[in-house]
Scaffold this active site. Structure first.
Site, PDB file in Angstrom:
ATOM      1  N   LYS A  65       0.474  -1.255  -0.080  1.00 23.27           N
ATOM      2  CA  LYS A  65      -0.119  -0.131  -0.144  1.00 23.27           C
ATOM      3  C   LYS A  65       0.884   1.209   0.167  1.00 23.27           C
ATOM      4  O   LYS A  65       0.702   2.414  -0.757  1.00 23.27           O
ATOM      5  CB  LYS A  65      -0.857  -0.055   1.447  1.00 23.27           C
ATOM      6  CG  LYS A  65      -2.153  -1.169   0.414  1.00 23.27           C
ATOM      7  CD  LYS A  65      -3.062  -1.093   1.902  1.00 23.27           C
ATOM      8  CE  LYS A  65      -4.334  -2.062   2.242  1.00 23.27           C
ATOM      9  NZ  LYS A  65      -5.568  -2.072   2.746  1.00 23.27           N
ATOM     10  N   ASP A 101     -10.318   2.083   2.230  1.00 19.37           N
ATOM     11  CA  ASP A 101     -10.405   1.333   3.639  1.00 19.37           C
ATOM     12  C   ASP A 101     -11.011   2.302   4.979  1.00 19.37           C
ATOM     13  O   ASP A 101     -11.870   1.589   5.338  1.00 19.37           O
ATOM     14  CB  ASP A 101      -8.858   1.031   3.900  1.00 19.37           C
ATOM     15  CG  ASP A 101      -7.726   0.431   2.974  1.00 19.37           C
ATOM     16  OD1 ASP A 101      -9.463  -0.630   2.882  1.00 19.37           O
ATOM     17  OD2 ASP A 101      -6.972  -0.316   3.599  1.00 19.37           O
TER      18      ASP A 101
END
Ligand code: NDP
Length: 277
Positions: A65, A101
């Site tokens: 990420k 997220d």
């Protein structure tokens, strides 16, 4: 047919191909979504190969990420603040990065579980990537307090200070260690963003952090009643949830970002849900 994928290492466990296939079927979108395992030192090369073959976008998961943020040519504000991206969209030589997220977590808590965050006290356990990615959307939802507790107390304090330096969370956000929790009383929402549930380890939490109306939320999913959720249940927490809704909601945000159509999430959550007990 437009091609998408999730890239991680390992990736065999990923539910993202199934989730996006269900979204595509429900919205009538023609697309293909696969799972790709990149070598640990080969994230950029793997993305480049996928793009060269016509790929339109990817989801990015552990451990890439941070690299996804660095790879992009345009990074959204929330991905920059999170220091990580979980979605990339390709348009010629241009690559946009975003992080869904945290919005997925907030949407699951507020919309699906109908548990308000505004005006509430929130405890975040853990100060790793998942916690960091959730902080800005959680703060935007308006809690009166957001306390980060972490095994390494200094890391939690550093994370809170990093947000203060960005002008975020003043008077609301603070960080410390497990020992600080005993004196802080019960929280309305306790979120486990540590990876302790992956190894079935309990956390050294004082039972007093859970009240009868507390929502105990474990970001881990598909593991049934984790030690954290069992601790919460035994301490009398009113509501338990795992992170499946967060996963599906971030996927829906990504799908809408790529395709311009937002799929309905509850049927997908119900289809994938593993009972907690
Ligand atoms: P990181 O490795 O970045 O961070 C791990 C965190 O857990 C650190 O704060 C670490 O503390 C803490 N920790 C690890 N082991 C223990 C332990 N035994 N006791 C106490 N604390 C511990 O992981 P991520 O932040 O990326 O992921 C955290 C969790 O969130 C994972 O379980 C992941 O599956 C889940 N997740 C779920 C998502 C969803 O969509 N539902 C999305 C993203 C993540 P320390 O700093 O002291 O080492």
């Amino acid at each position: 047919m437009d091609r998408y994928a999730v890239i991680g290492h390992p990736i065999g466990h990923s539910k993202s191909p199934l989730i996006h296939a269900l979204f595509a079927a429900a919205t009538g979108q023609a697309l293909e979504y696969t799972a790709i395992e990149a070598p640990l030192d080969g994230f950029a090369a793997t993305v480049n190969t996928f793009r060269a073959a016509g790929g339109r976008g990817v989801n990015v998961t552990v451990p890439f990420k941070l690299e996804a943020c660095a790879y992009a040519t345009e990074v959204s504000e929330r991905a920059r603040i999170a220091g990580a991206a979980n979605a990339l969209a390709f348009d010629g030589t241009h690559c946009r990065a975003d992080n869904f997220d945290g919005v997925g977590l907030v949407r699951d808590i507020v919309t699906n579980l109908r548990h308000p965050i505004a005006g509430k006290r929130v405890l975040m356990l853990g100060a790793g990537g998942a916690a960091r990615g959730a902080l800005q959307p959680l703060l935007a939802a308006g809690p009166t307090e957001l306390f980060i507790a972490n095994r390494s107390a200094a890391k939690a304090a550093e994370l809170a200070n990093a947000f203060h330096a960005l002008g975020l969370g003043a008077g609301v956000l603070a960080g410390g260690g497990w020992d600080d929790l005993a004196a802080r009383g019960a929280y309305d929402i306790v979120i486990n963003a540590t990876s302790a549930s992956l190894t079935a380890e309990p956390l050294p939490l004082p039972p007093g952090v859970f009240g009868h109306d507390t929502l105990a939320y474990d970001m881990v999913y598909g593991k049934g009643l984790t030690p954290f959720l069992r601790q919460a249940r035994d301490a009398g927490a009113g509501r338990l949830a795992d992170g499946l809704g967060m996963l599906v909601e971030q996927a829906a945000e990504t799908f809408a970002w790529w395709r311009g159509v937002r799929p309905t999430t509850l049927p997908v959550i119900e289809r994938l849900r593993v009972p907690l007990a």
